[in-house]
Enzyme design. Structure first.
Site, PDB file in Angstrom:
ATOM      1  N   HIS A 142      30.845  39.027  40.669  1.00 21.26           N
ATOM      2  CA  HIS A 142      31.161  40.348  41.198  1.00 21.26           C
ATOM      3  C   HIS A 142      32.147  40.187  42.346  1.00 21.26           C
ATOM      4  O   HIS A 142      32.076  39.226  43.115  1.00 21.26           O
ATOM      5  CB  HIS A 142      29.890  41.069  41.680  1.00 21.26           C
ATOM      6  CG  HIS A 142      30.072  42.539  41.839  1.00 21.26           C
ATOM      7  ND1 HIS A 142      30.612  43.094  42.976  1.00 21.26           N
ATOM      8  CD2 HIS A 142      29.814  43.572  41.001  1.00 21.26           C
ATOM      9  CE1 HIS A 142      30.666  44.407  42.839  1.00 21.26           C
ATOM     10  NE2 HIS A 142      30.188  44.721  41.650  1.00 21.26           N
ATOM     11  N   ASP A 195      25.912  44.817  34.791  1.00 22.70           N
ATOM     12  CA  ASP A 195      26.259  44.996  33.382  1.00 22.70           C
ATOM     13  C   ASP A 195      25.443  44.089  32.469  1.00 22.70           C
ATOM     14  O   ASP A 195      25.159  44.451  31.326  1.00 22.70           O
ATOM     15  CB  ASP A 195      27.753  44.711  33.167  1.00 22.70           C
ATOM     16  CG  ASP A 195      28.631  45.629  33.976  1.00 22.70           C
ATOM     17  OD1 ASP A 195      28.507  46.850  33.802  1.00 22.70           O
ATOM     18  OD2 ASP A 195      29.423  45.136  34.800  1.00 22.70           O
TER      19      ASP A 195
END
Length: 380
Positions: A264, A315
């Site tokens: 991320h 996700d």
């Protein structure tokens, strides 16, 4: 030519672009908070309607305010008949995300506040767009499968109503709660790509529908909202190959292929949203008697962390969670929009309440000025 005061940062990484009171992230500590309230508390105790109220109004509602909010959101679950007609004309094989992007733009033609960009009008639009996005996703899925459209049920919560419109059956409490938690976790995330897109568009004094349409376009990309769909494609491919999950991923890493759902831009530790979705995926798998997607995901997560020191992001486990709920893979990203509209709307409202056109500069690296114009007949 004067040089830039500071070297540019590719992808604007770490650049502070605005002030906001909506969402706070501490990437090093793995903290995500909406209006100062930790996401873990919201995921454990709140629901999507209450969290949306928090994002839009800046505080948690009292009981009367929450009840009225739920009623107002339910009342906003209407679509102009021409929107239904439009959805029926679309190719059945169309991507649901492309359908959603186009349909949201169409909604502006029938919104009674379309030409009003005052604060109160933008809040009214937020109610309608939030309700309508969920309806569009469910309705198009029914249409493309040749199934009858299910009317919204004002007695149900936002999550339960969406699942009923999608499946045709009133959902079990466990399924409703699972979707509620997923929607809470994905409702906002500071200046991610789609939210920044929405704020840039809003800053031009374009209408909210334009801002949300642009945000949906940004969300569609596999480096943003589309990553959970790519994650599930990977799990399907592993199952079809019959290969042990870690070996399959090892081969991908050797070929320098991207493993979606890991890493991320902001978090250097575990994404706090992944913490909850991992637990949700495990619970749903056990409850259904089919935990293969969770088991496979967990093996991959541990392997990638060991080999690449990368953490799973939101996700990665949203993919197996949605699959356990019986949701088709190409609806994953549209459902992300069903959630993120809460944050998009909050940011558009905040941007327009104290607006300044967002217009950054570029670090020019082209030919040095003044480059002379060469007449056509003198060019080689």
């Amino acid at each position: 030519m004067a040089a830039s005061a500071a070297p540019p940062v590719k992808g604007l990484e770490g650049i502070v672009a605005t002030k906001s009171s909506i969402c706070w992230i501490d990437g090093a500590a793995g903290v995500l908070a909406y209006r100062g309230i930790d996401i873990h508390e919201l995921a454990e105790h709140s629901d999507f309607e209450e969290t949306t109220y928090l994002l839009w109004y800046g505080r948690l509602p009292n009981r009367a305010e929450l009840t009225q909010f739920q009623k107002d959101l339910a009342a906003a679950r209407t679509l102009n008949p021409k929107v239904y007609d439009f959805l029926r004309t679309l190719p059945k094989e169309a991507s649901p995300m492309e359908v959603l992007r186009t349909a949201v733009s169409l909604l502006s033609l029938y919104d009674p506040d379309e030409k009003d960009s005052t604060h109160d009008a933008n809040v009214r639009k937020a109610y309608r767009i939030t309700a309508q996005i969920a309806m569009i996703v469910a309705i198009f899925d029914r249409i493309r499968k040749g199934r009858p459209i299910i009317d919204p049920d004002p007695s149900l919560s936002h999550s339960a109503n969406f699942l009923k419109m999608l499946t045709g059956e009133k959902p079990l409490a466990e399924a409703t709660r699972a979707l509620d938690v997923a929607l809470i976790l994905q409702a906002d995330h500071e200046l991610n790509a789609s939210t920044f897109t929405a704020r840039v568009i809003a800053s031009t004094l374009a209408d909210m529908h334009s801002a949300i349409t642009g945000a949906i376009g940004a969300l569609k990309g596999p480096l943003h909202g589309g990553a959970n769909m790519e994650t599930m494609k990977l799990l399907f491919a592993i199952e079809a190959s019959g290969t042990e999950p870690t070996e399959y991923v090892r081969q991908m890493l050797a070929q320098k292929k991207k493993i979606f759902g890991f890493g991320h831009r902001v978090y250097t530790t575990e994404d706090p949203r992944a913490t909850h979705l991992r637990q949700m995926s495990e619970r749903l798998g056990k409850a259904s008697g089919n935990s293969k997607w969770f088991d496979m995901s967990r093996k991959i997560e541990l392997f990638v962390h060991k080999e690449k020191k990368l953490n799973a992001n939101v996700d990665f486990y949203s993919a197996s969670t949605y699959t356990a709920l019986g949701i088709d893979i190409d609806l994953f990203t549209p459902i992300f929009a069903v959630s993120r509209i809460a944050g998009w709307a909050a940011h558009v409202i905040e941007q327009l309440d104290d607006n300044r056109l967002i217009r950054p500069r570029a670090d020019y690296v082209g030919p040095a000025y003044p480059e002379k114009y060469v007449p056509l007949e003198q060019r080689n």
